[in-house]
Design an enzyme around this catalytic site. Structure first.
Site, mmCIF file in Angstrom:
data_model
loop_
_atom_site.group_PDB
_atom_site.id
_atom_site.type_symbol
_atom_site.label_atom_id
_atom_site.label_comp_id
_atom_site.label_asym_id
_atom_site.label_seq_id
_atom_site.Cartn_x
_atom_site.Cartn_y
_atom_site.Cartn_z
ATOM 1 N N GLN A 131 -17.907 -18.547 -21.015
ATOM 2 C CA GLN A 131 -16.805 -18.056 -21.824
ATOM 3 C C GLN A 131 -16.717 -16.539 -21.774
ATOM 4 O O GLN A 131 -17.735 -15.850 -21.722
ATOM 5 C CB GLN A 131 -16.968 -18.521 -23.273
ATOM 6 C CG GLN A 131 -15.654 -18.581 -24.024
ATOM 7 C CD GLN A 131 -15.730 -19.481 -25.244
ATOM 8 O OE1 GLN A 131 -16.466 -20.466 -25.236
ATOM 9 N NE2 GLN A 131 -14.983 -19.157 -26.264
ATOM 10 N N SER A 177 -23.843 -21.261 -19.861
ATOM 11 C CA SER A 177 -23.355 -21.961 -21.055
ATOM 12 C C SER A 177 -22.387 -23.076 -20.658
ATOM 13 O O SER A 177 -22.808 -24.036 -20.031
ATOM 14 C CB SER A 177 -22.722 -20.950 -22.028
ATOM 15 O OG SER A 177 -22.469 -21.537 -23.284
ATOM 16 N N LEU A 178 -21.090 -22.971 -20.977
ATOM 17 C CA LEU A 178 -20.154 -24.034 -20.585
ATOM 18 C C LEU A 178 -20.192 -24.258 -19.079
ATOM 19 O O LEU A 178 -19.908 -25.362 -18.584
ATOM 20 C CB LEU A 178 -18.729 -23.689 -21.027
ATOM 21 C CG LEU A 178 -17.907 -22.735 -20.149
ATOM 22 C CD1 LEU A 178 -17.089 -23.482 -19.109
ATOM 23 C CD2 LEU A 178 -16.988 -21.880 -20.983
ATOM 24 N N ARG A 227 -16.637 -29.988 -27.048
ATOM 25 C CA ARG A 227 -17.653 -28.951 -27.266
ATOM 26 C C ARG A 227 -17.018 -27.683 -27.839
ATOM 27 O O ARG A 227 -17.520 -27.098 -28.798
ATOM 28 C CB ARG A 227 -18.353 -28.649 -25.944
ATOM 29 C CG ARG A 227 -19.480 -27.623 -26.008
ATOM 30 C CD ARG A 227 -20.054 -27.457 -24.595
ATOM 31 N NE ARG A 227 -21.213 -26.568 -24.539
ATOM 32 C CZ ARG A 227 -21.156 -25.260 -24.300
ATOM 33 N NH1 ARG A 227 -19.982 -24.676 -24.130
ATOM 34 N NH2 ARG A 227 -22.262 -24.546 -24.229
ATOM 35 N N HIS A 251 -24.982 -20.412 -29.568
ATOM 36 C CA HIS A 251 -26.373 -20.474 -29.101
ATOM 37 C C HIS A 251 -27.377 -19.980 -30.137
ATOM 38 O O HIS A 251 -28.284 -19.210 -29.826
ATOM 39 C CB HIS A 251 -26.526 -19.732 -27.772
ATOM 40 C CG HIS A 251 -25.706 -20.323 -26.679
ATOM 41 N ND1 HIS A 251 -25.968 -21.560 -26.152
ATOM 42 C CD2 HIS A 251 -24.591 -19.857 -26.057
ATOM 43 C CE1 HIS A 251 -25.061 -21.838 -25.230
ATOM 44 N NE2 HIS A 251 -24.212 -20.825 -25.158
ATOM 45 N N GLN A 300 -28.793 -27.078 -25.467
ATOM 46 C CA GLN A 300 -28.127 -25.840 -25.060
ATOM 47 C C GLN A 300 -27.203 -25.278 -26.137
ATOM 48 O O GLN A 300 -27.013 -24.069 -26.240
ATOM 49 C CB GLN A 300 -27.338 -26.117 -23.771
ATOM 50 C CG GLN A 300 -26.740 -24.921 -23.101
ATOM 51 C CD GLN A 300 -25.364 -25.232 -22.561
ATOM 52 O OE1 GLN A 300 -24.456 -25.553 -23.315
ATOM 53 N NE2 GLN A 300 -25.222 -25.149 -21.250
#
Length: 311
Positions: free
Chosen positions: A9, A94-95, A119, A203, A252
């Site tokens: 992101q 991440s994503l 998500r 996170h 995660q």
């Protein structure tokens, strides 16, 4: 040895994917499949905006994934290239870990789009707007960043969220604690602390409601063994077993993105060439962490054509 990387992101921008779609029917197919999968004209939002709507987590996450997969698919199909023959590992920030799994055929494109929509919405809704925040600590080691987080917490959540590169660590948590961390950063060894413009504290443990939702969503998701090993963010190590992939994707949401360690572990395993698809954000991080590595970002048709000649 080579690794394919996929951005997270913050790499979204109005206009993304337009030139690729204009140039390639393969890219258009990807964007259309994503739109149909999530029941939304996401491609229109990607290409026309408005920016504030594209930046919403539930839109940015599937959009960034779609753009990266479109870039990879154009390379694969027009260049006659198979990921299993040209990359030893994949990873995503991440994503981007979902994108990496899709790229390695562990998840279908439509499933990946639906999971990222869930998500993104879950992460956005986990913490009321204004209660959480994130900050980058520039020029800080991981150990210095952890010490700053510990000192700033004062009974609130303040944790390392992303260990991105040498000298770039991101903290996440309650807004007051993050502001304290920024204020004390320079005195505790960082060059400076900088608040980030984000909609939620990603996170960290405040994301637990989102992790619970993803546990439920991933239980029902079909995940196959990937064609190439995927480095998990929370392990900085490769995984291939579907049940472990599910578990690490849940971890995660609240866990640390160990990106710097991932790049070092890949390099130690023999990777000397890193290719980022759909962005030019991760490649500079790689170069700051692994000085003798080659790292490039692939976004345009010209980028794809140039890469195809080298593979």
């Amino acid at each position: 040895m080579r690794a394919f990387l996929f951005p997270g992101q913050g790499s979204q921008a109005v206009g993304m994917g337009r030139a690729l779609a204009d140039a390639s029917p393969i890219a258009r197919e990807v964007f259309q499949e994503v739109d149909e999968s999530i029941g939304q004209n996401l491609f229109k939002l990607m290409t026309e905006g408005p920016e504030d709507e594209l930046t919403l987590t539930e839109n940015a996450q599937p959009a960034i994934m779609a753009n990266a997969i479109a870039t990879l698919r154009v390379l694969e199909r027009e260049g006659g290239i198979r990921i299993s023959e040209k990359a030893q590992f994949v990873a995503g920030h991440s994503l981007g870990e979902y994108t990496a799994l899709c790229a390695a055929d562990a998840m279908s494109l439509s499933l990946t789009a639906r999971l990222l929509k869930i998500r993104g919405r879950a992460m956005q809704n986990a913490v009321p707007v204004g209660l959480g925040g994130m900050a980058a600590l520039l020029g800080a080691t991981l150990e210095q960043a952890q010490a700053i987080a510990d000192a700033a917490a004062q009974g609130e959540v303040c944790a390392v969220a992303n260990d991105n590169a040498a000298g770039q660590v991101v903290l996440s948590g309650h807004i007051g604690a993050i502001e304290r961390a920024v204020a004390m950063a320079k005195d505790m060894g960082a060059k400076r602390g900088m608040m980030l413009s984000v909609s939620a504290p990603f996170h960290c443990s405040l994301m637990q409601p989102a992790a619970d939702l993803m546990l439920h969503a991933l239980k029902a998701a079909r995940i196959d063994t990937p064609l190439v090993a995927v480095f998990a963010n929370v392990l900085a190590a490769p995984i291939t077993v579907p049940d472990e992939i599910r578990a690490r994707l849940v971890d995660q949401v609240t866990g640390v993105v160990r990106w710097r360690e991932t790049m070092l572990a890949m390099h130690a395993a023999g990777v000397d060439s890193f290719v980022e698809f759909g962005g030019k954000v991760l490649a500079p991080m790689v170069k700051r962490t692994v000085e003798d590595a080659e790292a490039i970002g692939v976004v345009t048709m010209a980028d794809i054509e140039a890469l195809a000649k080298t593979l």
